[in-house]
Design an enzyme around this catalytic site. Structure first.
Site, PDB file in Angstrom:
ATOM      1  N   ARG A  45       0.917  -1.116   0.078  1.00 38.47           N
ATOM      2  CA  ARG A  45       0.082   0.015  -0.024  1.00 38.47           C
ATOM      3  C   ARG A  45       0.857   1.148   0.086  1.00 38.47           C
ATOM      4  NH1 ARG A  45      -2.261   3.371   3.843  1.00 38.47           N
ATOM      5  NH2 ARG A  45      -4.214   4.110   3.532  1.00 38.47           N
ATOM      6  N   LYS A  47       1.121   5.086  -1.331  1.00 37.47           N
ATOM      7  CA  LYS A  47       0.383   6.189  -1.842  1.00 37.47           C
ATOM      8  C   LYS A  47       1.226   7.153  -2.570  1.00 37.47           C
ATOM      9  CE  LYS A  47      -3.665   4.497  -0.235  1.00 37.47           C
ATOM     10  NZ  LYS A  47      -4.521   4.043  -1.080  1.00 37.47           N
ATOM     11  N   THR A 145      -1.735   6.245  10.955  1.00 35.54           N
ATOM     12  CA  THR A 145      -1.304   5.775   9.817  1.00 35.54           C
ATOM     13  C   THR A 145      -2.209   6.278   8.403  1.00 35.54           C
ATOM     14  OG1 THR A 145      -0.570   3.771  10.889  1.00 35.54           O
ATOM     15  CG2 THR A 145      -0.674   3.465   8.437  1.00 35.54           C
ATOM     16  N   LYS A 146      -3.582   6.260   8.507  1.00 31.90           N
ATOM     17  CA  LYS A 146      -4.262   6.514   7.629  1.00 31.90           C
ATOM     18  C   LYS A 146      -4.529   7.892   7.588  1.00 31.90           C
ATOM     19  CE  LYS A 146      -7.865   4.741   4.843  1.00 31.90           C
ATOM     20  NZ  LYS A 146      -8.724   3.456   4.593  1.00 31.90           N
ATOM     21  N   SER A 210       1.644  -0.106  11.201  1.00 30.43           N
ATOM     22  CA  SER A 210       2.718   0.427  11.937  1.00 30.43           C
ATOM     23  C   SER A 210       3.353  -0.414  12.724  1.00 30.43           C
ATOM     24  CB  SER A 210       2.176   1.826  12.451  1.00 30.43           C
ATOM     25  OG  SER A 210       0.966   1.619  13.312  1.00 30.43           O
ATOM     26  N   ALA A 463     -26.120   6.855  46.847  1.00 27.51           N
ATOM     27  CA  ALA A 463     -25.024   5.932  46.474  1.00 27.51           C
ATOM     28  C   ALA A 463     -25.320   4.630  46.918  1.00 27.51           C
ATOM     29  CB  ALA A 463     -23.797   6.627  47.348  1.00 27.51           C
ATOM     30  N   CYS A 466     -24.112   2.630  43.804  1.00 19.74           N
ATOM     31  CA  CYS A 466     -22.695   2.682  43.648  1.00 19.74           C
ATOM     32  C   CYS A 466     -21.774   1.936  44.525  1.00 19.74           C
ATOM     33  CB  CYS A 466     -22.171   4.252  43.709  1.00 19.74           C
ATOM     34  SG  CYS A 466     -23.076   5.549  42.826  1.00 19.74           S
TER      35      CYS A 466
END
Ligand code: 3NM
Ligand code: MG
Length: 540
Positions: A45, A47, A145-146, A210, A463, A466
């Protein structure tokens, strides 16, 4: 073709990018190191390379790949692929239309397509099996990367939706690789969490750029990747994920382990919960630490009996939470995730979904509204953080929602209410490419209920939900290496509900209930007689 395309092994797919090579290394060097250490498929690949050099390089890499009986794919440039007789082509959504590519390539070459949407899967299914051989599912995670990324990261849940679409559109023949931001710290989790909802398939491979191309030591980087995708037990906690028919004697054993080890329960939680949660933790023979300091998260995660309770009711900065998640996952210590008001506002939804994409949680706990929205089994947004308006929903529906959350996130899901539901979707940490969950669906994962009749006063103090999170984190934190996660979670919910009932018989009102609840937890924990607890466990 170096091998018939039906026999291609997609498990470790290297995509090149010569713009990120480390000093002194060529593209050829990196591909060779990859092939020598287990890369099974290569894509060039490039470019910004002109056609002539692309062809020269392509011919060399083709020769190299074929020495290893590995096919070579060319990105985008159908002309180059034909010119060098490569084994296939990979195109994106904005490249040459698929039927044209297939026409130029002929029937025997490999044709791959980048896919990020369910609608693209429908298109692919309509073309039938003679068109596309495999798809790159992405972008999974953020990547540098892209360039010009148009897609936002979909995470393992988005990839699972694509895999599900392949099954529902009868496109099972199409192979899949995940791509985008894949590195050793997330690969096992991606394989573990990505599967179609019918349990029939998971991704067939990992594609990356990468991690190998930019590596100063591509040989050892590839060897690490190869080991991670080999398919084995995913050990993100250093105790056991074995299934269990939880009974009083198991629970007694869990509590003894907590007493002996005095876990450190690291809370990242909302302000309303902090004081009560710390007191509940102390009542359960454990040490609370309420820290939202990013720089100490790694130190805390390395304490042998540490656990992390992550409650997003009022939030630490996302970067701090992510650092903590990464550290606890790395050091194989348990994280209990309580996505308070999961989708009540757009801000919470984005934060909670980001965190769910980012880490592996041993337990995800919520009230019925939260679990229903996590399961995508409710319409519209939640109101506030309370479990309102769910009274009319049947137990069967709540059980399925809990199982769905457990299955999607490969976690132990807890749904609180008058009846608590606990579903174990951990699959004993088993991971394997391609196999999915071997046909097991959300509906089939083990599910338990805990009942103790109504305790209305539980909802009148703040609470209380929680602090069930604190209780679960205490019991998980205390587990020894041979301790079993589901026994700790079921035991914690049963203990908490029994203490709530006991406290409600002693309290004179909301204020004394608060105090009585801490006393009751302290008493039941120290007596450690689960066979006498009033909350009862049932396996559905
Ligand atoms: N395609 P890294 S993401 C080439 O989403 C590519 O289709 C993607 O690079 C897609 O492994 C990507 O370095 C880059 O993150 C992957
Ligand atoms: Mg392209």
């Amino acid at each position: 073709m170096i091998i018939p395309k039906q026999q291609v092994d997609y498990s470790l797919y290297l995509v090149t990018d010569s713009s990120m090579l480390p000093p002194g290394k060529t593209l050829y060097d990196q591909v060779k190191a990859g092939l020598e250490n287990g890369v099974t498929l290569v894509q060039i690949r490039e470019k910004d390379t002109d056609t002539k050099s692309f062809i020269e390089e392509g011919l060399q890499v083709r020769e190299l790949c074929h020495q290893f009986k590995v096919p070579l794919i060319i990105n985008d440039r159908v002309d180059v692929a034909l010119a060098i007789d490569a084994d296939g082509v990979h195109v994106g959504q904005d490249d040459m239309p698929i039927p044209m590519v297939r026409k130029l390539l002929g029937p025997d070459k490999i044709l791959g397509w980048s896919v990020g949407l369910v609608s693209e899967v429908e298109e692919l299914a309509n073309w039938g099996p003679d068109m596309i051989d495999y798809i790159g599912i992405g972008t999974l995670f953020p990547t540098l990367t892209k360039k010009n990324q148009k897609k936002s990261p979909m995470g393992p849940q988005g990839a699972s939706d694509i895999l599900t679409a392949l099954e529902t559109n009868q496109a099972s023949w199409c192979k899949t690789v995940g791509i985008g931001g894949l590195h050793p710290d997330c690969i096992e989790r991606v394989i573990y969490q990505c599967n179609s909802s019918n349990g029939r398939r998971s991704i067939d491979g990992i594609a990356l750029v990468s991690d190998i191309m930019a590596s100063p030591n591509a040989s050892s980087s590839t060897a690490v990747l190869r080991e991670l995708i080999r398919g084995t037990n995913f050990k993100y906690v250093n105790f056991q994920l074995t299934p269990s028919d939880v009974n009083a004697s198991n629970v007694r054993d869990v509590i003894s382990q907590v007493k002996n080890s005095r876990p450190l329960v690291h809370h990242m939680t909302n302000k309303v919960h902090q004081n009560f949660g710390a007191n509940v933790t102390l009542a359960l023979g454990s040490s609370p630490i309420m820290s939202e300091v990013e720089s100490e998260a790694r130190d805390l995660a390395q304490i042998p009996q540490a656990s992390l309770l992550l409650n997003t009711g009022s939030v630490a900065p996302a970067a701090t939470i992510k650092t903590a998640i990464r550290a606890y996952n790395e050091f194989k210590r348990p994280i209990v995730f309580d996505p308070v008001g999961y989708s009540a506002t757009q801000t919470r939804l984005i934060l909670n979904d980001t965190l769910l994409t980012f880490g592996q949680f041993i337990c995800i706990k919520g009230n019925s509204s939260e679990i229903l929205s996590l399961a995508r089994m409710t319409e519209g947004k939640m109101k506030g953080v309370d479990a309102a308006g769910t009274d009319l929903i049947t137990k069967e529906y709540l059980a399925l929602a809990t199982q769905t959350v457990a299955y999607k996130y490969k976690t132990i899901a807890v749904c609180t209410g008058e009846t608590d539901f606990i579903a174990d979707g951990t699959f004993a940490g088993k991971i394997q490419l391609s196999e999915g969950t071997e046909g097991v669906t959300a509906n089939d994962v083990p599910c338990y209920t805990i009942e103790n009749g109504p305790i209305p006063i539980m909802g009148d103090i703040t609470a209380s939900g929680c602090s069930l999170g604190s209780t679960i984190a205490c019991l998980l934190g205390g587990l020894k290496e041979d301790g079993i996660a589901i026994e700790a979670v079921v035991g914690a919910v049963q203990l908490y509900k029994s203490a709530g009932k006991l406290a409600s018989t002693r309290a004179r009102g909301n204020g004394s209930f608060h105090v009585e609840l801490i006393d009751a937890l302290y008493q039941l924990f120290n007596e450690n007689k689960p066979e006498e607890w009033t909350a009862k466990v049932n396996r559905l």
